[in-house]
Design a protein around this motif. Sequence first.
Motif, PDB file in Angstrom:
ATOM      1  N   GLU A  24       0.872  -1.185   0.000  1.00  0.00           N
ATOM      2  CA  GLU A  24       0.000   0.000   0.000  1.00  0.00           C
ATOM      3  C   GLU A  24       0.904   1.229   0.000  1.00  0.00           C
ATOM      4  N   VAL A  25       0.805   2.041  -1.067  1.00  0.00           N
ATOM      5  CA  VAL A  25       1.688   3.207  -1.163  1.00  0.00           C
ATOM      6  C   VAL A  25       0.947   4.493  -0.834  1.00  0.00           C
ATOM      7  N   ASP A  26      -0.390   4.436  -0.845  1.00  0.00           N
ATOM      8  CA  ASP A  26      -1.178   5.613  -0.490  1.00  0.00           C
ATOM      9  C   ASP A  26      -2.470   5.110   0.136  1.00  0.00           C
ATOM     10  N   PRO A  30      -0.001   3.106   4.837  1.00  0.00           N
ATOM     11  CA  PRO A  30       1.058   3.022   3.823  1.00  0.00           C
ATOM     12  C   PRO A  30       2.196   2.128   4.300  1.00  0.00           C
TER      13      PRO A  30
END
Lengths: 271, 104
Positions: A24-26, A30
């Motif tokens: 999960e980058v955003d 995160p």
Amino acid sequence: MAGQLFSQLATELRAGRPVAMATEVDGPRPGSKILIGASAMPTQPGGYGSLGNSDLDRVVVRDSIGCLELGRNEIRHYGSRGEANQQALTVFIEVFAPPPRMLIFGAVDFTAALARVGSIMGYSITVCDARESFATTERFPMADRVVIDWPHRLLEHIEADSRIQSLGVRDAICILTHDPKFDVPAVIAAFSTDVGYIGAMGSRSTQENRQAKLIEAGATQEDLQRLHAPIGLDLGARTPEEVAVSICAEIIATHTGRNAPKLRDGSGPLH
Amino acid sequence: MRELLDDLERWKAAGHEIVIARVVDVEGSGPRAPGATMAVNDVGEVLGSVSGGCVEGAVITEAMEILRTGERRMISFGYSDDEAIEVGLTCGGTIHLFLEPLDW
């Protein structure tokens, strides 16, 4: 969990097993991750780790398996429970697949050059020829494997052996024998796989001849569409190295679907 | 990341704090595809790259900040950014990077 996911990833990579890592980058968490492997993982059936919601995890694992099959990294957006068409969170799916395979049939001068260029492109290279005196590791030190066998028998072996992954869209078969005795059965066997690229060397008249023999051997029009022959892009390539570049360029164009001039589609001299 | 594995494990074994920067998305023309990875450790050593050398300097600065704060974040570099004059891609595209500590 500190340190565990990375060492699990390292273990999978060292073992040469295909693995995908979704991060999960955003969104709300995160950096949360799932490691998804084709083989057994500590927490089956999903993956190793979690994005914090079991529905979301299920969808991300499914999408990651799709990415693994295509060998492609992707960025995707989801709702907080994995809903499509929502943007609550952004997930980066990174695929660590074993290198694609290039099978080169025929141990000729062009083979060494193609093995070198294919190697640079990141392919795992197998050279296969039934003639023992030609197919030697001394002649092809750049190949990952040199196999003395009939090409069609090698293909049958790869497809039948459950321990070896079947050929897929990322893999390539290049038939450089230009001897109908070897290449007709090889091309027919290649048609029965899901390999992404099949190319066969030879002049336009060789190809006409071969095509007739392939039809005799049961090849359909759909099969023949998959065959790139004469092999390579229309670059005017002459030397083994130039021909190798034109073959690899044709493989790239086939994967990307770009409109590069293929020798197959032209009618002029090959070089 | 695969090509950095040996060095990353060496850094971890030596007790270094590490930040990983990965290209996660590219719009338009970009020098490196998603998955390109760069790592920075707490003594400023660098592995890998995320562009053709255009933004690595700025990534090191960001990574040092993350080593201090421990937070994770996305950063973008592109021609249209305010930073374009100082840091940007000459090829005209935009790259999105995800930076995080290697604490997993």
